[in-house]
Motif scaffolding. Structure first.
Motif, PDB file in Angstrom:
ATOM      1  N   GLU A  18       0.629  -0.928  -0.027  1.00  0.00           N
ATOM      2  CA  GLU A  18       0.061  -0.177  -0.142  1.00  0.00           C
ATOM      3  C   GLU A  18       0.941   1.335   0.061  1.00  0.00           C
ATOM      4  N   VAL A  19       0.485   2.214  -0.876  1.00  0.00           N
ATOM      5  CA  VAL A  19       1.378   3.644  -0.744  1.00  0.00           C
ATOM      6  C   VAL A  19       1.203   4.401   0.315  1.00  0.00           C
ATOM      7  N   GLU A  20       2.308   5.061   0.796  1.00  0.00           N
ATOM      8  CA  GLU A  20       2.168   5.800   2.099  1.00  0.00           C
ATOM      9  C   GLU A  20       1.439   7.062   1.747  1.00  0.00           C
ATOM     10  N   SER A  21       1.562   7.783   0.569  1.00  0.00           N
ATOM     11  CA  SER A  21       0.670   9.023   0.118  1.00  0.00           C
ATOM     12  C   SER A  21       0.977   9.174  -1.364  1.00  0.00           C
ATOM     13  N   LEU A  22       0.416  10.010  -1.828  1.00  0.00           N
ATOM     14  CA  LEU A  22       0.420  10.332  -3.364  1.00  0.00           C
ATOM     15  C   LEU A  22       0.788  11.748  -3.222  1.00  0.00           C
ATOM     16  N   ASP A  23       1.330  12.415  -2.313  1.00  0.00           N
ATOM     17  CA  ASP A  23       1.804  13.747  -2.341  1.00  0.00           C
ATOM     18  C   ASP A  23       3.548  13.634  -2.690  1.00  0.00           C
ATOM     19  N   PRO A  24       3.766  13.897  -3.811  1.00  0.00           N
ATOM     20  CA  PRO A  24       5.204  13.741  -4.480  1.00  0.00           C
ATOM     21  C   PRO A  24       6.186  14.409  -3.629  1.00  0.00           C
ATOM     22  N   ALA A  25       5.894  15.284  -2.780  1.00  0.00           N
ATOM     23  CA  ALA A  25       6.780  16.002  -1.772  1.00  0.00           C
ATOM     24  C   ALA A  25       7.177  15.421  -0.679  1.00  0.00           C
ATOM     25  N   VAL A  26       6.396  14.346  -0.171  1.00  0.00           N
ATOM     26  CA  VAL A  26       6.499  13.694   1.420  1.00  0.00           C
ATOM     27  C   VAL A  26       6.898  12.235   1.166  1.00  0.00           C
ATOM     28  N   VAL A  27       6.826  11.742  -0.094  1.00  0.00           N
ATOM     29  CA  VAL A  27       7.244  10.372   0.006  1.00  0.00           C
ATOM     30  C   VAL A  27       8.514   9.892  -0.616  1.00  0.00           C
ATOM     31  N   THR A  28       9.232   8.871  -0.420  1.00  0.00           N
ATOM     32  CA  THR A  28      10.350   8.519  -0.800  1.00  0.00           C
ATOM     33  C   THR A  28      10.325   6.896  -1.521  1.00  0.00           C
ATOM     34  N   GLY A  29       9.421   6.120  -1.272  1.00  0.00           N
ATOM     35  CA  GLY A  29       9.472   4.750  -1.661  1.00  0.00           C
ATOM     36  C   GLY A  29       9.219   4.559  -3.384  1.00  0.00           C
ATOM     37  N   GLN A  30       9.638   3.428  -3.515  1.00  0.00           N
ATOM     38  CA  GLN A  30       9.496   2.942  -5.002  1.00  0.00           C
ATOM     39  C   GLN A  30       8.061   2.728  -5.277  1.00  0.00           C
TER      40      GLN A  30
END
Length: 649
Positions: free
Chosen positions: A40-52
């Motif tokens: 599951e993705v952590e967020s769809l805000d590009p500024a705050v995520v780091t995962g593949q």
């Protein structure tokens, strides 16, 4: 039992799991292309995520000034249709296309790009990747807020209250002026000033605004220690006009760098630097603006729905400027964590692409005769490693860290838990021309015991029980158990393991709620700096607590070094320090283990193992091999012989 028979039985037994995983699909029409995004993705805000997993989705929902091509990862036009670079390599002028739009049909222009970069650098956004924009002139100073300003600077003071008529989640009212001086409360010493949690509590910022000196304190309330007349404010920052990112006009963006940066264009194609819609963000606010009913994006696809722990469905964005060259109408990204279930879904035709298979299955695929054309392993610019929390004892002692690094058997790990991966002795993987990464010492149990004794723990006596943290996946668990047993066998220490789901694991890592943690890094661009600047003091991705002034200086100086050879020497010196100090313990270099259906075209192997989906097409009637099957590995992948003896506890 023959290996292939064992594999067949395993698939049959676990097929039920794969069927259960897709029951939720119900009568939902299948997407044109379906892949397993692993979690599951952590967020769809590009500024705050780091995962593949997040990056794979965000790359399709958003588009930056440039995009990165599917084959060689070279920058290609995105929102900017062209660009110019100054002779000194510091100034880039981007000419935006006039037909770029948001997914709600509204026009996208240069001011949207400026808003997005300012938000990305704003310390209150908490962007872990903010340092990737510190190549901009004064980008780092802006991100450091009150720590980045000095008397004489142009500053912006964000007030607690919002301006009249502002959207609900807009910034507070912003006043601009010149910082005259900074006054420190009486009785405050330097140690208190250096405490990042108390830094602004003891300072008053005197700012000249329209010829009048006004006093500001950061916080919702003014403390009693503040001078009379001081006003509360949310933050004091360098004026963003001083940062090297501006709109020359509605369709021209200029970026000015601190020094020439050969990979700047590649960074602008990296998903955290993608633009976001200001009206959407400021209307709905954190945690809500990325919801399906609210989100506004600008990429080849838009978000159609998101079923938690099931799938994300993307649909072709009818407002995307290049929509005529996007072949797929719909994409499903599944959130199946179990790799065996993922493989079953692939084998039964429910999924067109899986990002990896278990090592057990990979071994069978490696040895298949004839070879499976839909399995094409390749080198990746990535490293699997553990980090130590050096802010906790006993990991604050470099001898302990070195002992732990010397006491692991990487060969046993890759032959038991992996399939084709190579043991790693450096943070930077091989494959970059002109750069040979300095290595840590290989396994040496005698020396490891000596170091542990020097640190006060002879034969492990008195050594506290420690814990390895990892996010759940079978391979991570296997590796953690192997290392636990190796440390117990070789050093006599007591080690436990703990797994957490992805979001909790990321939170524990960031908050340093761990002793030893599993981590991995795929380079954001093909340069050793992408693997090394993670570890600078206070770096957003440096959750080790480790700090080394010489390392920091080498990384910083390398960014300003125009001579390519000298720059790589500086980075090698920095990596030598990293390997000697040991906050990071490399374990193996990644190899991609994707499987792709033969009717999918436009998918290429590349060192970054990143694959834009907007380039894909489905050609079920094609007779020739697709691009995946025809691609050649960047370097030879060879299977290591499997060990026959069992690892002792």
């Amino acid at each position: 039992m023959p290996p292939r028979l064992a594999l067949a039985i395993a698939i049959f037994v676990l097929l039920v799991g794969g069927i259960i995983a897709v029951v939720k699909e119900g009568q939902l029409p299948p997407a044109d292309f379906t892949f397993n995004n692993d979690t599951e993705v952590e967020s769809l805000d590009p500024a705050v995520v780091t995962g593949q997993p997040e990056g794979r989705i965000i790359d399709e929902l958003y588009e930056g000034l440039v995009r990165l091509g599917p084959k060689d990862r070279e920058p290609i036009p995105g929102v900017a249709e062209s660009w110019d670079i100054s002779e000194d390599g510091r100034t880039y002028t981007f000419h935006l296309r006039h037909d770029a739009k948001w997914s709600d049909g509204s026009p996208l222009n240069a001011h949207d790009m400026v808003y997005s970069m300012r938000r990305f650098l704003d310390p209150q956004t908490f962007a872990e990747y903010a340092y990737q924009a510190w190549y901009l002139k004064n980008g780092r100073r802006y991100s450091r807020a009150a720590r980045g300003v000095e008397p004489g600077d142009k500053v912006e003071v964000e007030l607690v209250e919002r301006p009249d008529g502002a959207l609900p989640f807009a910034r507070g009212a912003v006043l601009r002026g010149e910082l005259v001086r900074i006054e420190t409360d009486e009785g405050v010493d330097q140690e208190m000033l250096d405490d990042p949690m108390k830094f602004v509590d003891h300072r008053t910022f005197v700012v000249s605004i329209d010829g009048e000196e006004r006093l500001f304190r950061v916080g919702d309330n003014v403390p009693t220690t503040a001078p009379e007349g001081a006003e509360p404010c949310r933050q004091v920052l360098l004026d963003f006009s001083e940062v090297g990112f501006r709109a020359i006009d509605d369709y021209t963006v200029e970026t000015v760098l601190e020094s020439p940066t050969p990979y700047w264009l590649n960074l602008l194609g990296f998903y955290p630097l993608a633009p976001v819609n200001q009206k959407c963000v400021e209307t709905h606010g954190p945690g809500q603006w990325t919801e399906v009913e609210n989100i506004v994006t600008n990429g080849p696809f838009k978000l159609e729905f998101h079923r938690i722990r099931d799938r994300i469905r993307l649909r072709k964005n009818e407002h995307y400027w290049n929509r005529d060259n996007v072949a797929l109408e719909t994409i499903d990204a599944l959130a199946v964590q179990a790799l065996t279930t993922s493989f079953n879904l692939y084998e039964t035709g429910k999924v067109d692409w899986i990002t990896k298979v278990t090592p057990l299955i990979a071994r069978e695929l490696f040895e298949a005769d004839p070879p499976r054309p839909d399995f094409n392993p390749d080198a990746q610019f990535g490293t699997y490693f553990y980090t130590f929390n050096t802010s906790r004892k006993p990991f604050d002692d470099v001898r302990v860290r070195q002992a732990l690094m010397l006491a692991i058997d990487r060969e046993e790990i890759v032959t038991t838990a992996c399939a084709g991966e190579l043991p790693a002795l450096s943070m930077t993987p091989p494959g970059l021309p002109e750069y040979k990464a300095p290595e840590c010492e290989p396994m040496n149990i005698t020396r490891a015991k000596e170091l542990l004794a020097e640190a006060g723990y002879p034969d492990g006596t008195g050594f506290p029980k420690i814990e390895i943290l990892y996010n759940y996946e079978q391979q991570h668990q296997t590796i953690a158990e192997l290392i636990r047993k190796q440390w117990r066998r070789n050093l006599g220490i007591d080690v436990a393991t703990r797994n957490e789901e992805w979001g909790s694991y990321l939170s524990s890592q960031r908050q340093q709620k761990y002793d030893v943690v599993r981590r991995a890094w795929i380079g954001d661009y093909l340069d050793p700096n992408s693997m090394l600047d993670l570890w600078v003091t206070g770096g957003e991705n440096n959750s080790t607590g480790w700090s080394n002034a010489e390392f920091d200086k080498l990384i910083q100086d390398a960014k300003a070094e125009p001579d390519a050879d000298k720059r790589l020497e500086m980075l090698a010196d920095a990596e030598r320090i990293l390997m000697r100090e040991g906050p990071v313990m490399p374990i193996y270099y990644y190899v991609s283990r994707s499987m792709l259906k033969p009717y999918v075209y436009g998918w290429y192997n590349n060192l970054e193992d990143r694959h834009p989906l907007w380039t894909l097409s489905i050609r079920r009637d094609a007779s020739g091999p697709n691009d995946f099957m025809a691609s050649k590995p960047v370097r030879e992948i060879t299977m290591k012989p499997r060990r026959t003896e069992a690892a002792t506890p």
